[in-house]
Design an enzyme around this catalytic site. Structure first.
Site: not given
Ligand code: R5P
Length: 291
Positions: A34, A189
């Site tokens: 479970d 980003k």
């Molecule tokens: C974000 O600020 C982290 O430093 C990584 O860039 C992020 O967590 C990467 O995530 P993913 O692989 O989902 O793009």
């Protein structure tokens, strides 16, 4: 002291025990049909018990850690330490919408109640600067894999551009660049969703140069894949990735490889075929420092 390990994290825990010259023991784990877990510790424990286990895919592991820590105390352990190279639930540090659980605070508080010390590596702390703000313990120790990654890259390259895919990565990429004397840059980003990121490369010449992307984790792999694609378009000769925590959820690795990365290297914070940068030296020094 003794080092104990769950079956999914034996190799790394054994390396830590070896570095410390400490006895190593296995925690037995049985998963009932479970989904409940049965956790069995060695019946004779030393005064100081250190459990070494990363907390990726964390939900079951957190319950098992609770069962472990409470049982260790019942069996007479006077000090119980958690070494979790990857620490879970650190990203949700505010309620973005009313009613959301602030998991960083809740899980951090819970770990502080269970353990005397918590050691981890490059936790994803965004709006706080000290791990103690998330885990209210004097011995909440935040280590960094940057030095180990720098040593690794310094042995492989005479020169390369190190690239951080977002502003959060600047702390690691700038440190590694200073350590081995390489040039570095940081991209911009914007995350639009779990699997959707927009990246803008910095104003730098990548043409015909080897580039190593440095990041703390690869989760869906979209950050790495997108950055690799942009670097290919910018004419980089080869693109590599060095990451601390190889979470690699679902199709992440395939996605990154399809984008054209030449090699991926990661630490052994999480067991993965790319894990070739070991953290046992970093972890054992840190354990010694809290004794
Ligand atoms: C974000 O600020 C982290 O430093 C990584 O860039 C992020 O967590 C990467 O995530 P993913 O692989 O989902 O793009």
């Amino acid at each position: 002291m003794q080092i104990l390990a769950f079956p999914d994290y034996c190799a790394q825990a054994e390396r830590l025990a070896c570095r410390l010259g400490a006895p190593f023991g296995l925690i037995e784990l049985h998963r009932f049909p479970d989904g409940e877990s049965l956790v069995r510790l060695p019946s004779m424990l030393l005064d100081h018990v250190i459990v070494c286990r990363s907390l990726d895919r964390p939900n079951d592991k957190l319950v098992e850690l609770m069962l472990f820590a409470r049982t260790a105390r019942e069996l007479g352990a006077k000090r119980v330490t958690l070494v979790a190279p990857y620490l879970c639930y650190m990203r949700q540090d505010i309620a973005n919408r009313p009613g959301e659980a602030v998991s960083q605070r809740i899980v951090g508080q819970w770990l502080a109640e269970l353990f005397d010390d918590v050691l981890t590596v490059d936790p994803h702390l965004h709006r706080i600067s000290h791990l103690q703000q998330a885990i209210p313990l004097a011995n909440a120790v935040c280590l960094s894999a940057a030095g180990a990654i720098g040593d690794f890259l310094g042995k492989r390259f005479d020169d390369a551009i190190l690239l951080g895919p977002d502003i959060e990565s600047e702390q690691w990429v700038s440190g590694i660049a200073a350590q081995i004397g390489f040039d570095y840059a940081v991209a911009d980003k914007i995350r639009r969703g779990d699997r959707e990121v927009e990246i803008t490369l910095p104003d730098k010449v990548f043409k015909d140069k080897p580039v190593v992307i440095i990041d703390d984790m690869a989760s869906t792999g979209r950050t790495l894949a997108r950055t690799i694609g942009l670097l290919q378009n910018a004419g980089a000769s080869t693109v590599y990735a060095a990451i601390t925590h190889p979470l690699f959820c679902g199709d992440a690795e395939a996605h990154i490889r399809a984008a054209g990365v030449k090699e991926i290297w990661s630490t052994d914070s999480i067991e993965h075929p790319t894990s070739c940068i070991w953290l046992d030296s970093l972890l054992s020094d840190a354990v010694r420092s809290i004794l």
